[in-house]
Design a protein around this motif. Structure first.
Motif, PDB file in Angstrom:
ATOM      1  N   ASP A  68      -5.096   1.716   5.916  1.00 24.04           N
ATOM      2  CA  ASP A  68      -5.486   2.220   7.231  1.00 24.04           C
ATOM      3  C   ASP A  68      -4.252   2.627   8.034  1.00 24.04           C
ATOM      4  O   ASP A  68      -3.309   1.839   8.186  1.00 24.04           O
ATOM      5  CB  ASP A  68      -6.279   1.150   7.985  1.00 24.04           C
ATOM      6  N   GLN A  69      -4.281   3.842   8.563  1.00 28.01           N
ATOM      7  CA  GLN A  69      -3.125   4.354   9.308  1.00 28.01           C
ATOM      8  C   GLN A  69      -2.832   3.510  10.540  1.00 28.01           C
ATOM      9  O   GLN A  69      -1.676   3.168  10.825  1.00 28.01           O
ATOM     10  CB  GLN A  69      -3.371   5.815   9.721  1.00 28.01           C
ATOM     11  N   ALA A  70      -3.863   3.166  11.289  1.00 28.09           N
ATOM     12  CA  ALA A  70      -3.673   2.400  12.516  1.00 28.09           C
ATOM     13  C   ALA A  70      -3.088   1.024  12.219  1.00 28.09           C
ATOM     14  O   ALA A  70      -2.236   0.513  12.965  1.00 28.09           O
ATOM     15  CB  ALA A  70      -5.003   2.276  13.262  1.00 28.09           C
ATOM     16  N   ASP A  71      -3.548   0.413  11.131  1.00 27.70           N
ATOM     17  CA  ASP A  71      -3.046  -0.915  10.771  1.00 27.70           C
ATOM     18  C   ASP A  71      -1.569  -0.854  10.395  1.00 27.70           C
ATOM     19  O   ASP A  71      -0.779  -1.726  10.796  1.00 27.70           O
ATOM     20  CB  ASP A  71      -3.865  -1.480   9.612  1.00 27.70           C
ATOM     21  N   VAL A  72      -1.197   0.162   9.625  1.00 24.29           N
ATOM     22  CA  VAL A  72       0.215   0.324   9.245  1.00 24.29           C
ATOM     23  C   VAL A  72       1.077   0.535  10.490  1.00 24.29           C
ATOM     24  O   VAL A  72       2.147  -0.071  10.639  1.00 24.29           O
ATOM     25  CB  VAL A  72       0.390   1.492   8.251  1.00 24.29           C
ATOM     26  N   ALA A  73       0.619   1.377  11.392  1.00 21.64           N
ATOM     27  CA  ALA A  73       1.371   1.646  12.613  1.00 21.64           C
ATOM     28  C   ALA A  73       1.516   0.389  13.462  1.00 21.64           C
ATOM     29  O   ALA A  73       2.585   0.127  14.040  1.00 21.64           O
ATOM     30  CB  ALA A  73       0.684   2.742  13.412  1.00 21.64           C
ATOM     31  N   LYS A  74       0.454  -0.394  13.550  1.00 23.06           N
ATOM     32  CA  LYS A  74       0.487  -1.620  14.341  1.00 23.06           C
ATOM     33  C   LYS A  74       1.486  -2.617  13.781  1.00 23.06           C
ATOM     34  O   LYS A  74       2.297  -3.201  14.517  1.00 23.06           O
ATOM     35  CB  LYS A  74      -0.915  -2.233  14.386  1.00 23.06           C
ATOM     36  N   TRP A 103       3.451   8.516   7.219  1.00 30.91           N
ATOM     37  CA  TRP A 103       3.027   9.630   6.380  1.00 30.91           C
ATOM     38  C   TRP A 103       1.994   9.144   5.353  1.00 30.91           C
ATOM     39  O   TRP A 103       1.986   7.966   4.979  1.00 30.91           O
ATOM     40  CB  TRP A 103       4.226  10.271   5.680  1.00 30.91           C
ATOM     41  N   PRO A 104       1.132  10.067   4.889  1.00 33.51           N
ATOM     42  CA  PRO A 104       0.098   9.674   3.923  1.00 33.51           C
ATOM     43  C   PRO A 104       0.574   9.826   2.485  1.00 33.51           C
ATOM     44  O   PRO A 104       1.382  10.700   2.172  1.00 33.51           O
ATOM     45  CB  PRO A 104      -1.037  10.655   4.217  1.00 33.51           C
ATOM     46  N   ASN A 105       0.053   8.983   1.626  1.00 29.72           N
ATOM     47  CA  ASN A 105       0.197   9.167   0.175  1.00 29.72           C
ATOM     48  C   ASN A 105      -1.093   9.804  -0.340  1.00 29.72           C
ATOM     49  O   ASN A 105      -2.191   9.371   0.019  1.00 29.72           O
ATOM     50  CB  ASN A 105       0.424   7.824  -0.533  1.00 29.72           C
ATOM     51  N   THR A 106      -0.962  10.833  -1.149  1.00 30.60           N
ATOM     52  CA  THR A 106      -2.147  11.552  -1.638  1.00 30.60           C
ATOM     53  C   THR A 106      -2.169  11.585  -3.158  1.00 30.60           C
ATOM     54  O   THR A 106      -1.123  11.468  -3.819  1.00 30.60           O
ATOM     55  CB  THR A 106      -2.161  12.993  -1.087  1.00 30.60           C
ATOM     56  N   ASP A 107      -3.374  11.766  -3.671  1.00 32.38           N
ATOM     57  CA  ASP A 107      -3.505  11.899  -5.122  1.00 32.38           C
ATOM     58  C   ASP A 107      -3.420  13.368  -5.520  1.00 32.38           C
ATOM     59  O   ASP A 107      -3.127  14.243  -4.693  1.00 32.38           O
ATOM     60  CB  ASP A 107      -4.817  11.268  -5.606  1.00 32.38           C
ATOM     61  N   THR A 113      -4.700   8.361  -0.244  1.00 35.16           N
ATOM     62  CA  THR A 113      -4.969   7.091  -0.918  1.00 35.16           C
ATOM     63  C   THR A 113      -4.374   5.902  -0.166  1.00 35.16           C
ATOM     64  O   THR A 113      -4.821   4.764  -0.352  1.00 35.16           O
ATOM     65  CB  THR A 113      -4.394   7.114  -2.336  1.00 35.16           C
ATOM     66  N   ALA A 114      -3.363   6.161   0.645  1.00 37.46           N
ATOM     67  CA  ALA A 114      -2.714   5.080   1.397  1.00 37.46           C
ATOM     68  C   ALA A 114      -1.828   5.699   2.481  1.00 37.46           C
ATOM     69  O   ALA A 114      -1.600   6.922   2.493  1.00 37.46           O
ATOM     70  CB  ALA A 114      -1.894   4.189   0.468  1.00 37.46           C
ATOM     71  N   TRP A 115      -1.367   4.830   3.366  1.00 37.44           N
ATOM     72  CA  TRP A 115      -0.442   5.252   4.421  1.00 37.44           C
ATOM     73  C   TRP A 115       0.835   4.422   4.325  1.00 37.44           C
ATOM     74  O   TRP A 115       0.790   3.225   4.027  1.00 37.44           O
ATOM     75  CB  TRP A 115      -1.068   5.065   5.799  1.00 37.44           C
ATOM     76  N   ARG A 116       1.953   5.110   4.555  1.00 37.35           N
ATOM     77  CA  ARG A 116       3.248   4.431   4.564  1.00 37.35           C
ATOM     78  C   ARG A 116       3.939   4.694   5.892  1.00 37.35           C
ATOM     79  O   ARG A 116       3.731   5.740   6.531  1.00 37.35           O
ATOM     80  CB  ARG A 116       4.152   4.913   3.418  1.00 37.35           C
TER      81      ARG A 116
END
Length: 246
Positions: A68-74, A103-107, A113-116
């Motif tokens: 989740d993008q918001a969770d990573v940012a938090k 930034w996002p990780n994509t397939d 697929t995930a956020w970093r």
């Protein structure tokens, strides 16, 4: 009967005035014209020195990943704030935000697929041991990602002031030597431009991309600064003075 008009100036006075107007004027303007006709010579001189870099920048960084993008940012922001809070208050060391990025990780299909995320804290100090000790203390939360050295503005200004005198003397000596070489008695300066390359930083390669994690009791990394080249240049134009002839 028409009235006749008589001039109040005699023919002698008129001739005298005309002669004065035609006479050459020996004034400051004449001297300026002579200066302008003098041969010109463009010269350049410089002075440089090697000075040890007195300031260190240590970049601490952390990277997190999650779905989740918001969770990573938090979580990233919480780690950044905690590190800044722990860093502030250390005498002689300044702490500030560095880069912050998500930034996002994509397939292969372009689906996320995930956020970093990556956050940085930069420690800057002229007290190298204090900065190294603080970096080691904070490395449990943020690892050392980069170490670089530079010359402080105060040290650079002091060195450039010293070099300016050397450059000015070198310029004067070169102008005198050139005047004599071309058969002139001396010179006068017409214009001068000052320049300086500032500093050329030489980062130590073994530390530039260092990345390490230290425990709370680990010894801080040993920091050894490189050298900076400080240069001051003087360039200008001189008017050559004609040699006195016997």
């Amino acid at each position: 009967m028409p009235t006749r008009l008589f001039s109040r100036f005699s023919p002698l006075a008129v001739c005298l005035a005309a002669s004065l107007l035609a006479a050459p004027a020996f004034s400051h303007d004449s001297h300026e014209r002579d200066e302008n006709r003098a041969p010109r010579l463009s010269l350049q001189a410089q002075a440089s020195s090697e000075v040890i870099q007195d300031t260190v920048e240590i970049t601490l960084a952390t990277e997190l990943e999650g779905a989740d993008q918001a969770d990573v940012a938090k979580r990233l922001t919480a780690q950044l704030n905690a590190t800044l809070s722990a860093a502030r208050g250390t005498t002689g060391v300044q702490a500030r935000n560095g880069a912050y990025r998500l930034w996002p990780n994509t397939d292969r299909d372009g689906k996320i697929t995930a956020w970093r995320g990556r956050a940085e804290v930069v420690l800057e100090s002229e007290d190298l041991p204090a900065a190294a000790s603080l970096a080691a203390k904070l490395s449990d939360g943020m690892q050392i990602a980069n170490i670089s050295f530079s010359l402080s503005p105060q040290a650079r200004a002091a060195e450039e002031k010293r070099l300016l005198e050397e450059a000015a003397k070198a310029f004067s000596q070169r102008a005198s030597d050139a005047a004599r070489a071309f058969g002139f008695s001396g010179y006068t300066i017409r214009n001068i431009d000052l320049g300086g390359s500032g500093t050329v930083f030489s980062k130590r390669p073994e530390l530039a991309m260092a990345r390490a994690s230290f425990g709370a009791d680990a010894a801080p990394p040993e920091l050894e600064a490189g050298m900076a080249t400080v240069t001051v240049s003087v360039q200008g134009e001189v008017a050559l003075q004609t040699s006195a002839k016997p």
